[in-house]
Motif scaffolding. Sequence first.
Motif, PDB file in Angstrom:
ATOM      1  N   GLU A 110      -5.001  -0.575 -48.921  1.00  0.00           N
ATOM      2  CA  GLU A 110      -4.458  -0.149 -47.634  1.00  0.00           C
ATOM      3  C   GLU A 110      -4.358   1.369 -47.681  1.00  0.00           C
ATOM      4  O   GLU A 110      -3.590   1.924 -48.459  1.00  0.00           O
ATOM      5  N   ILE A 111      -5.134   2.043 -46.854  1.00  0.00           N
ATOM      6  CA  ILE A 111      -5.232   3.494 -46.960  1.00  0.00           C
ATOM      7  C   ILE A 111      -5.374   4.125 -45.586  1.00  0.00           C
ATOM      8  O   ILE A 111      -5.974   3.531 -44.677  1.00  0.00           O
ATOM      9  N   ALA A 112      -4.803   5.311 -45.412  1.00  0.00           N
ATOM     10  CA  ALA A 112      -4.945   6.045 -44.157  1.00  0.00           C
ATOM     11  C   ALA A 112      -6.415   6.391 -43.954  1.00  0.00           C
ATOM     12  O   ALA A 112      -7.127   6.736 -44.905  1.00  0.00           O
ATOM     13  N   VAL A 113      -6.867   6.309 -42.717  1.00  0.00           N
ATOM     14  CA  VAL A 113      -8.264   6.606 -42.405  1.00  0.00           C
ATOM     15  C   VAL A 113      -8.631   8.014 -42.866  1.00  0.00           C
ATOM     16  O   VAL A 113      -9.739   8.255 -43.358  1.00  0.00           O
ATOM     17  N   ASP A 114      -7.695   8.943 -42.757  1.00  0.00           N
ATOM     18  CA  ASP A 114      -7.940  10.326 -43.178  1.00  0.00           C
ATOM     19  C   ASP A 114      -8.266  10.446 -44.664  1.00  0.00           C
ATOM     20  O   ASP A 114      -8.892  11.419 -45.091  1.00  0.00           O
ATOM     21  N   ARG A 142      -3.439   5.850 -38.722  1.00  0.00           N
ATOM     22  CA  ARG A 142      -4.160   4.572 -38.775  1.00  0.00           C
ATOM     23  C   ARG A 142      -4.498   4.242 -40.213  1.00  0.00           C
ATOM     24  O   ARG A 142      -4.775   5.128 -41.013  1.00  0.00           O
ATOM     25  N   ARG A 143      -4.487   2.955 -40.521  1.00  0.00           N
ATOM     26  CA  ARG A 143      -4.753   2.530 -41.883  1.00  0.00           C
ATOM     27  C   ARG A 143      -5.913   1.546 -41.900  1.00  0.00           C
ATOM     28  O   ARG A 143      -6.091   0.752 -40.972  1.00  0.00           O
ATOM     29  N   TYR A 144      -6.655   1.631 -42.973  1.00  0.00           N
ATOM     30  CA  TYR A 144      -7.775   0.720 -43.222  1.00  0.00           C
ATOM     31  C   TYR A 144      -7.332  -0.261 -44.297  1.00  0.00           C
ATOM     32  O   TYR A 144      -6.810   0.141 -45.341  1.00  0.00           O
ATOM     33  N   ILE A 145      -7.551  -1.549 -44.053  1.00  0.00           N
ATOM     34  CA  ILE A 145      -7.117  -2.591 -44.987  1.00  0.00           C
ATOM     35  C   ILE A 145      -8.324  -3.395 -45.463  1.00  0.00           C
ATOM     36  O   ILE A 145      -9.151  -3.817 -44.654  1.00  0.00           O
ATOM     37  N   LEU A 146      -8.409  -3.581 -46.759  1.00  0.00           N
ATOM     38  CA  LEU A 146      -9.506  -4.343 -47.347  1.00  0.00           C
ATOM     39  C   LEU A 146      -8.944  -5.316 -48.372  1.00  0.00           C
ATOM     40  O   LEU A 146      -8.186  -4.917 -49.267  1.00  0.00           O
TER      41      LEU A 146
END
Length: 202
Positions: free
Chosen positions: A91-95, A140-144
């Motif tokens: 889980e990481i910020a898009v930036d 915004r966060r990206y989750i994988l």
Amino acid sequence: MLVYHQLSDFDSCNLSNGGTSPSYFPPGVTFYLHGRPIEAHRVILSARSPYFKKKFETDWRDRKEIRFSREKLSYPAFYNHVHFFYSDRLEIAVDDMEDLVRICKVCKCESLQKVIEKEVRHQKYSTDYKSLQDIDNSQRRYILQGSSLPEEDHLPFALSRVLQISLNNSIQKGKHEDDLVLRFGSMKINGFEFEDDLADVN
């Protein structure tokens, strides 16, 4: 499944807490980036990354603290990468995604690197993503989920290697965590050359 959600105040506090580990299984190493600590266990990092395995057998063998001076080595990206090693969930910020790609490259986490690179490209050209550009990328966060990676890159697979080595050495008493890391030396890692270093990320 890939999900985006807005970063909350709780997420921000959780990210900056230094990654403190429970005392019943104390960490074997503490990394410092920009003066902020990230505690981790050598065995876990060695099981999940050829880069860490190699460093703990050589340059970092007797070190309890690792300090990175490179300003361009992102604390959030590195923290979330280490967290992924433990949880199989990113889980990481898009930036911070491009910074994570560079870290994955150094750490030889090829499957994760490819997925993140693909998503970064998708962000640049996707119509659906462009419709969200009124929202700050830092929010915004990206989750994988790790289950989307090949089985050999899953946490259970890595832990099974650790367990097998531990069982093989169970008759020996008083083993230190560092000794377990060194036992990984008997396992060959093919096709990797360690020309890059986290200290050189730019």
